[in-house]
Design a protein around this motif. Structure first.
Motif, short mmCIF file in Angstrom:
data_model
loop_
_atom_site.label_atom_id
_atom_site.label_comp_id
_atom_site.label_asym_id
_atom_site.label_seq_id
_atom_site.Cartn_x
_atom_site.Cartn_y
_atom_site.Cartn_z
N TYR A 98 -0.96 13.76 -5.60
CA TYR A 98 -0.98 12.40 -5.05
C TYR A 98 -2.10 12.26 -4.03
O TYR A 98 -2.87 11.29 -4.05
CB TYR A 98 0.37 12.07 -4.42
N ASN B 211 0.84 -1.19 0.00
CA ASN B 211 0.00 0.00 0.00
C ASN B 211 0.87 1.24 0.00
O ASN B 211 1.90 1.29 0.67
CB ASN B 211 -0.88 -0.02 1.25
N HIS C 200 -5.13 9.60 -3.80
CA HIS C 200 -4.96 8.52 -2.83
C HIS C 200 -5.63 8.78 -1.48
O HIS C 200 -6.06 7.82 -0.82
CB HIS C 200 -3.46 8.27 -2.60
N ASN C 201 -5.70 10.01 -1.04
CA ASN C 201 -6.16 10.29 0.32
C ASN C 201 -7.54 10.94 0.35
O ASN C 201 -7.84 11.75 1.22
CB ASN C 201 -5.14 11.19 1.04
N ARG D 210 -10.27 7.25 -4.79
CA ARG D 210 -9.63 5.97 -5.11
C ARG D 210 -10.51 4.76 -4.81
O ARG D 210 -10.73 3.91 -5.68
CB ARG D 210 -8.29 5.86 -4.39
N SER E 157 -1.70 7.69 5.01
CA SER E 157 -2.69 8.75 4.88
C SER E 157 -2.48 9.89 5.87
O SER E 157 -3.15 10.91 5.78
CB SER E 157 -4.10 8.19 5.05
N ASP F 84 -1.58 3.09 -10.10
CA ASP F 84 -2.21 2.32 -9.03
C ASP F 84 -2.84 1.04 -9.56
O ASP F 84 -2.69 -0.05 -8.97
CB ASP F 84 -3.27 3.20 -8.36
N CYS G 7 -3.79 7.16 -10.95
CA CYS G 7 -4.76 6.07 -11.04
C CYS G 7 -4.24 4.95 -11.93
O CYS G 7 -4.33 3.77 -11.58
CB CYS G 7 -6.09 6.61 -11.58
#
Length: 757
Positions: A541, A378, A545-546, A550, A382, A588, A585
């Protein structure tokens, strides 16, 4: 058959006058070739035309005309460069008895086996007999009643040494390069007709699935029933025709006998030259309808030009010189170990396929690229969020500045851009580059524009004013509106592309949250395994992601794959900040989700990481294109500081720079340049000052911004409440359960309330 031999003798005795005879015959026959079009049986799903692939394959079709087999076999001939550089020939077939020539090889940049057939040789009596032997022959393929084909062209492929040699080479290539490698078949003139039969043969008799056929100046090869069956079995087929080229008009189409006459199969792409004072400025390509005989394409003009037949996209499609059916082998002794002849003198040059696999592990410098299915840990923790004290203080500062903040931001950009120049750091990557698809770019720019729409009802039912054109029929599965960070994206399925499309919205003009993400240029360690020294843009980012984006995107992708199959493609797109989110994305999906068929195409995207990140990204997500427009300011940000090449932000490849040109201020068109593999090509957008906001807001004539300058708000009808849900922070999600039928009908819903974000 006696009449054929008499006809051959007649032509031989006529000498050079036979050209006049043949042209007279053609002129008489063409006068009957007009009238209505017979509708073909076929489905409504049409493949997407790829302009870049066309200009690549025309070079392969040109090279097969070369007579020096040594140079052709080693791919060192004068036509064996340009977009085909690095091609590896596996087999050359030269059928002396019938004067036919073809080759089979592997294009690693296309991940494809290429099969190319030569067209008619001018002085070959055998070729002219094949061309003029218009008698129709029953095609004895299973489940193809009433299908009739051109006797001469069918025999040229099926009843010569060509077919077994081609199929054998294909099997050898698949053993080495994998069963899923693509197969692309091409040819010009009579070679296009042979390519047609080869493509059908591979699908019907060899059970191949990934077959594409693209021909140039091809004549008709069968009747309407054959055209219907062919278009269903080999749908990924394009026939390129050029202006007044006479050959696509032959054999003639007799409208009085629609069931018996020859009939083209779809899809035709008609290329017309736009010229000024006899200077060709550009070629206009029209993708024609699915009848195969579109009256608005090449059939709308008289086919009376030989020169249009011999040049496509500026490439010669003929032998180097007018000659008899002969070959040259510049080093006979060296080529002996590759060549063999049969009892009739037919020549085959065969190369043993190498044991290395183009899809295997690649080592670039000190970097070994892992299998895309390998699960990586991962990413960033976060706790690195936008809630840091310095960011909060910056938000307060901007809010207090009011309308003056725009001038403040522009002045900051201007100062930084003056420092953004200098040499380029060369990146570590392989040489296999993906092929840019202009038509796909025109399609994805419409998907990217639609994500800016604020009416979620119209967006969800795909009835908004931007939800048409090339995106018509798209089915939205998930819409995500993150209110906390003012972000918007959607996931859906485009059946014509056989792809899941993920689109992210760019910066909203009045959104403080978006501006903070844009300007939070602090670099963050990317804690992905095996990516040492990779640093990324903190704001972009975190925006992916946070936030809620996502998990919602990945959940929708999994639902789509469960219904449409695990092998469906995934295309990720976005504009501006949305392009940066699309990049994260795509990475990921490959690294953490183990996806393989991922393509990323962004518009006006800023830089998102340092040079180390760009290197890793280009290796893991190679099928990525960043479209930049003329003097668009955003691709120049964050700035590139040449004094600190290892630390500065650095674009990943491949950039496609679109420049606007005009002729006498009357004709406007865009010229696209596919840039080099450094990611910072000094001859592309970095060659100009990024000074234009308008260039950032328009790509390919499509608007890339909200309908009006407004606060971060949405419009939603109560009628879609059954699809919507909100989390504890007020973020909105519209989710559709994958339907039980592949085609669903959506109704237009009325607009009601406005929700402020």
């Amino acid at each position: 058959m006696m009449w054929m031999y008499l006809f051959i003798a007649f032509l031989q005795n006529m000498g050079q006058k036979r050209w006049l005879c043949l042209l007279a015959i053609f002129a008489c026959l063409l006068s009957f070739s007009c009238g209505r079009v017979l509708k073909l049986k076929g489905d409504d799903v049409r493949p997407v035309y790829n302009h870049t692939l066309a200009i690549t394959l025309v070079e392969y079709a040109s090279a097969v005309y070369m007579s020096d087999l040594t140079e052709l076999f080693n791919w060192t001939c004068e036509r064996c460069n340009g977009l085909t550089k690095g091609f590896e020939v596996l087999e050359i077939i030269f059928d002396v008895e019938h004067c036919l020539q073809a080759y089979v090889g592997v294009a690693k940049n296309l991940n494809a086996i290429i099969i190319a057939f030569r067209g008619t040789q001018e002085h070959s009596i055998q070729n002219w007999v094949s061309d003029l032997f218009w008698k129709q022959l029953d095609l004895n393929y299973p489940d193809m009643p009433d299908a009739m084909v051109h006797h001469g062209f069918y025999s040229a492929y099926h009843n010569t040494t060509v077919r077994p040699a081609v199929l054998s080479a294909v099997q050898r290539a698949k053993i080495s390069y994998g069963a899923n490698i693509n197969i692309i078949v091409t040819g010009h003139s009579m070679g296009g007709a042979m390519a047609t039969f080869c493509g059908l043969d591979l699908v019907v008799n060899e059970g191949e699935e990934n077959v594409q056929v693209m021909t140039f100046g091809q004549p008709r090869v069968g009747n309407a029933d054959f055209a219907s069956y062919y278009s269903l079995l080999v749908p990924n087929t394009f026939r390129i025709t050029h202006e007044h080229d006479m050959v696509p008009h032959l054999p003639p189409y007799y409208f009085h006998f629609p069931q018996k006459t020859y009939h083209h199969f779809p899809t035709e792409v008609w290329v017309r030259d736009l010229s000024f004072s006899n200077l060709v400025l550009l070629s206009m390509e029209q993708v024609c309808d699915n009848t195969g005989e579109d009256p608005t394409c090449s059939r709308s003009v008289v086919g009376n030009s030989i020169s249009d037949h011999l040049r496509y996209f500026g490439v010669d499609l003929k032998c180097e010189s007018w000659r008899q059916c002969t070959i040259v082998m510049s080093n006979d002794h060296e080529m002996e170990r590759f060549s063999k002849k049969d009892s009739k003198g037919n020549l085959l040059l065969s190369r043993t396929v190498p044991s290395t696999d183009i899809n295997g592990t690649k080592t670039i410098g000190s970097l070994e690229i892992l299998d895309a299915n390998a699960k990586l840990a991962n990413p960033l923790n976060s706790k690195e969020s936008l809630a840091e004290n310095d960011v909060v203080e910056f938000i307060v500062l901007l809010q207090n500045m009011g309308q003056k903040r725009c001038f403040f931001l522009l002045s900051v950009f201007a100062c930084l851009l003056f420092l953004s120049h200098g040499r380029v750091l060369n990146m570590k990557r392989d040489d296999g580059r993906p092929v840019y698809n202009h038509t796909l770019a025109l399609t994805l720019v419409e998907y990217t524009s639609a994500v800016y729409m604020s009416d979620l009802t119209e967006l969800f039912t795909w009835t908004c004013e931007r939800c048409n054109g090339l995106t018509k029929g798209f089915q939205v599965i998930e819409i995500i509106v993150d209110i906390q960070h003012c972000l918007q994206g959607y996931v859906g399925v485009a059946k014509d592309l056989n792809a899941i499309v993920i689109a992210f919205r760019g910066t909203q003009e009045h959104s403080i949250q978006n501006w903070v993400s844009d300007l939070f240029w602090k670099q963050l360690d990317l804690n992905y395994p095996d990516m040492p020294d990779a640093m990324v843009h903190h704001g972009f980012y975190s925006a992916y992601h946070n936030t809620t984006v996502r998990p919602a995107v990945l959940g929708a992708v999994r639902r789509a794959k469960e219904y449409y199959g695990a092998n469906i493609n995934i295309m990720v797109t976005g504009h501006s900040m949305g392009g940066a989110m699309a990049a994260f994305c795509g990475l990921d999906l490959v690294v953490n989700e183990g996806e393989e068929n991922v393509q990323v195409m962004t518009f006006g995207q800023p830089r998102v990481g340092n040079a180390a990140f760009a290197s890793y990204y280009s290796l893991l997500v190679p099928n990525t294109f960043r479209i930049t427009h003329d003097r668009d300011i955003v691709p120049h940000l964050p700035p590139y500081f040449y004094l600190f090449p290892q630390k500065t932000y650095h674009h990943f490849p491949t950039e496609v720079w679109v420049r606007d040109l005009s002729v006498l201020k009357l004709v406007h068109f865009g010229v696209e340049k596919v840039c080099d593999k450094t990611g910072e090509d000094p001859t592309c957008c970095r060659s100009v000052m990024g000074s234009s906001i308008s260039d950032h807001l328009w790509y390919f004539g499509v608007e890339m911004m909200c309908e009006t300058w407004r606060q971060c708000s949405i419009v939603m009808s109560p009628e879609i409440e059954s699809y919507s849900r909100k989390d504890s922070k007020g973020n909105v999600f519209l989710s559709r359960t994958i339907p039980s039928t592949k085609v669903i009908e959506t109704k237009t819903l009325s607009k009601t309330g406005v929700s402020s974000l």
